[in-house]
Design a protein around this motif. Structure first.
Motif, PDB file in Angstrom:
ATOM      1  N   LEU A   1       0.718  -1.100   0.174  1.00  0.00           N
ATOM      2  CA  LEU A   1       0.070   0.198  -0.002  1.00  0.00           C
ATOM      3  C   LEU A   1       0.342   1.367   0.304  1.00  0.00           C
ATOM      4  N   LEU A   2       0.564   2.140  -0.464  1.00  0.00           N
ATOM      5  CA  LEU A   2       0.844   3.394  -0.875  1.00  0.00           C
ATOM      6  C   LEU A   2      -0.097   4.679  -0.241  1.00  0.00           C
ATOM      7  N   ASP A   3       0.484   5.355   0.463  1.00  0.00           N
ATOM      8  CA  ASP A   3      -0.630   6.590   0.802  1.00  0.00           C
ATOM      9  C   ASP A   3       0.679   7.676   0.096  1.00  0.00           C
ATOM     10  N   LEU A   4      -0.541   8.215  -0.667  1.00  0.00           N
ATOM     11  CA  LEU A   4       0.200   8.897  -2.191  1.00  0.00           C
ATOM     12  C   LEU A   4       0.464  10.392  -0.665  1.00  0.00           C
ATOM     13  N   SER A   5      -0.550  11.002  -0.281  1.00  0.00           N
ATOM     14  CA  SER A   5      -0.274  12.276   0.277  1.00  0.00           C
ATOM     15  C   SER A   5       0.877  12.798   1.318  1.00  0.00           C
ATOM     16  N   GLU A   6       0.756  10.945   1.735  1.00  0.00           N
ATOM     17  CA  GLU A   6       2.111  10.703   2.566  1.00  0.00           C
ATOM     18  C   GLU A   6       3.398  11.321   2.126  1.00  0.00           C
ATOM     19  N   ALA A   7       3.491  10.031   0.948  1.00  0.00           N
ATOM     20  CA  ALA A   7       4.733  10.126   0.088  1.00  0.00           C
ATOM     21  C   ALA A   7       4.756  11.143  -0.510  1.00  0.00           C
ATOM     22  N   SER A   8       4.062  11.917  -0.587  1.00  0.00           N
ATOM     23  CA  SER A   8       4.195  13.435  -1.008  1.00  0.00           C
ATOM     24  C   SER A   8       4.777  14.925  -0.554  1.00  0.00           C
TER      25      SER A   8
ATOM     26  N   LYS B   1      -1.781   8.326 -20.161  1.00  0.00           N
ATOM     27  CA  LYS B   1      -1.274   8.941 -18.952  1.00  0.00           C
ATOM     28  C   LYS B   1      -2.220  10.458 -17.770  1.00  0.00           C
ATOM     29  N   LEU B   2      -1.676   9.515 -16.397  1.00  0.00           N
ATOM     30  CA  LEU B   2      -2.764  10.381 -15.462  1.00  0.00           C
ATOM     31  C   LEU B   2      -1.396  10.775 -14.390  1.00  0.00           C
ATOM     32  N   SER B   3      -1.826  11.566 -13.801  1.00  0.00           N
ATOM     33  CA  SER B   3      -1.368  11.751 -12.300  1.00  0.00           C
ATOM     34  C   SER B   3      -1.593  11.099 -11.603  1.00  0.00           C
ATOM     35  N   MET B   4      -0.999  10.416 -10.900  1.00  0.00           N
ATOM     36  CA  MET B   4      -1.922   8.745  -9.932  1.00  0.00           C
ATOM     37  C   MET B   4      -2.053  10.089  -8.810  1.00  0.00           C
ATOM     38  N   SER B   5      -0.919  11.377  -7.946  1.00  0.00           N
ATOM     39  CA  SER B   5      -1.259  11.684  -6.919  1.00  0.00           C
ATOM     40  C   SER B   5      -2.532  13.005  -6.838  1.00  0.00           C
ATOM     41  N   LYS B   6      -2.599  13.053  -8.636  1.00  0.00           N
ATOM     42  CA  LYS B   6      -4.352  14.139  -7.970  1.00  0.00           C
ATOM     43  C   LYS B   6      -5.551  13.156  -8.290  1.00  0.00           C
ATOM     44  N   CYS B   7      -5.082  11.982  -8.910  1.00  0.00           N
ATOM     45  CA  CYS B   7      -6.795  10.560  -9.113  1.00  0.00           C
ATOM     46  C   CYS B   7      -7.077  10.551  -7.845  1.00  0.00           C
ATOM     47  N   PHE B   8      -6.370   9.801  -7.508  1.00  0.00           N
ATOM     48  CA  PHE B   8      -6.575   8.996  -6.324  1.00  0.00           C
ATOM     49  C   PHE B   8      -5.456   9.272  -4.751  1.00  0.00           C
ATOM     50  N   ASP B   9      -5.821   8.625  -3.592  1.00  0.00           N
ATOM     51  CA  ASP B   9      -5.657   8.719  -2.417  1.00  0.00           C
ATOM     52  C   ASP B   9      -4.191   7.769  -2.084  1.00  0.00           C
TER      53      ASP B   9
END
Length: 410
Positions: free
Chosen positions: A353-360, A388-396
């Protein structure tokens, strides 16, 4: 002289290429090492296991009202099993009591009857992925509900009407005092092959729906009766649009239906099960997805857990010898540095699992997760999307699986 010039140019080109390649390798290694500081290994796919490895999600999700469980494909065993585990966690730990599937509303009505003890056997008909994994989810929900008082039972819903037949049958079975001419129109459309319907048939159905709207709003009717008519109205509007316009309407309809389902709960909490492309907070394709509408409405109360894979078999509809069949197709490992999976596959844990907000919070990862890259997205057919997509803009949150197997037979 010519030979010397050749050697000179060769050395110049080599001096440009080799450092670039070395720098690229260093960048990849740096990103992977940084990711390794933030990933949480997935210890088991087993939904029956304890929640010790995901206990951190309780504080992360406790204030959320709508939690979407996305899937990178509609036919991956590990995605379905892990989403089953997340559903059990959300139901037992955070008291979610409503689950909306990217499926036909009428089909889910029957299955809701089953998990709530009103039917002794599940009845599957068009519009729900009745595979081994989803059957296990239904069995768990039935067992869970069996020990709960009515107000604590879980209910399941479909996010859309898929075709006219199922929803028209629900209307005929549920709404009384429908006039004989209106019944005749409804029965004709319900029993006619979708592709054989004429503009005259749809015009007659549209007129009938106008009468039904008056019927269910003028008299005292359950709220669900009004919703049945709205679903039928949505399907008529989609039928009359071009194929391209139907795609945009579908997500807008699912948004409206998700809002209605949420309004029927007593705690405003809803789980959504749908493809990553639908639950995304930002556009992946040209149309505004369901998730973008929900994000605009709910803000921080909307949370998206997406699933992702590197390689393995996926159950999809594939054309062979001019015939469309459900098949297990193997997708090889991602080898392009332009894809998120390339980096994820090199992390120390195969599944995590990767928390995108925390990783950012790491500035390097913030750039990495924000810059558009390819993400493996496979719909109902075998050709993957190349968007293509921006992962942090699309998901949490991302649930990544390095190697997968196809979902059970349907």
């Amino acid at each position: 002289m010519t030979y010397r010039l050749f050697v000179f140019f060769f050395l110049v080109v080599a001096s440009l290429i080799v450092p670039f390649k070395a720098e690229s390798q260093v960048d990849t290694q740096d990103i992977v090492e940084r990711l390794n500081h933030h990933i949480v290994p997935i210890q088991t796919f087993n939904p029956d296991s304890s929640f010790s490895d995901i206990s951190f999600l309780e504080s992360l999700l406790k204030e959320k009202e709508i939690i979407a469980l996305g899937e990178g494909t509609h036919g991956t065993h590990e995605f379905f099993r892990y989403k089953d585990k997340l559903i059990r966690f959300l139901v037992t730990k955070l008291h979610f009591k409503a689950i909306a599937f990217e499926s036909d509303f009428a089909a889910l009505m029957s299955l809701d009857d089953y998990i709530n003890g009103r039917l002794t056997k599940p009845r599957f008909f068009g519009g729900f992925p009745a595979g081994k994994e989803t059957r296990e989810i239904l069995e768990w929900l039935r067992a869970y509900n069996g020990s709960k008082p009515e107000k604590e039972k879980v209910h399941i819903y479909g996010l859309e009407a898929r075709g006219f037949g199922n929803i028209i049958q629900v209307v005929l079975d549920s709404i009384s005092n429908i006039s004989a001419p209106s019944k005749a129109v409804l029965q004709k459309v319900a029993t006619t092959v979708h592709s054989s319907l004429t503009k005259k048939d749809i015009a007659a159905l549209d007129s009938t729906v106008s009468s039904l709207k008056m019927l269910v709003t003028q008299e005292y009717r359950p709220a669900v009766h009004v919703h049945y008519v709205q679903l039928l109205e949505q399907e008529i509007a989609r039928y009359l649009r071009s194929e391209k316009d139907r795609l945009g309407m579908r997500d807008k309809n699912m948004f409206e239906n998700a809002c209605w389902i949420q309004s029927q709960t007593d705690n405003n909490k809803l789980i959504i099960w749908a493809h990553n492309g639908h639950v995304s907070k930002s556009n992946i394709f040209w149309q505004d997805p369901l998730g973008k509408h929900l994000d605009k409405k709910c803000g921080s109360k909307y949370y998206v857990i997406a699933t992702d894979m590197n390689h393995g078999k996926v159950g999809v509809m594939a054309k062979r010898n001019k015939e469309l069949k459900y098949m297990d197709i193997y997708y090889p490992p991602v080898s392009s540095t332009r894809s998120y999976e390339y980096y994820f596959s090199k992390c120390f844990s195969s599944n995590f699992l990767l928390d995108l907000s925390e990783a950012s919070g790491d500035s390097v990862l913030e750039t990495f997760l924000n810059e558009p890259k390819e993400m493996r997205l496979i719909g109902g057919t075998e050709k993957p999307s190349d968007r293509k997509l921006s992962m942090s803009k699309c998901f949490d949150l991302i649930a990544f699986f390095d190697k997968t197997t196809a979902a059970g037979s349907r």
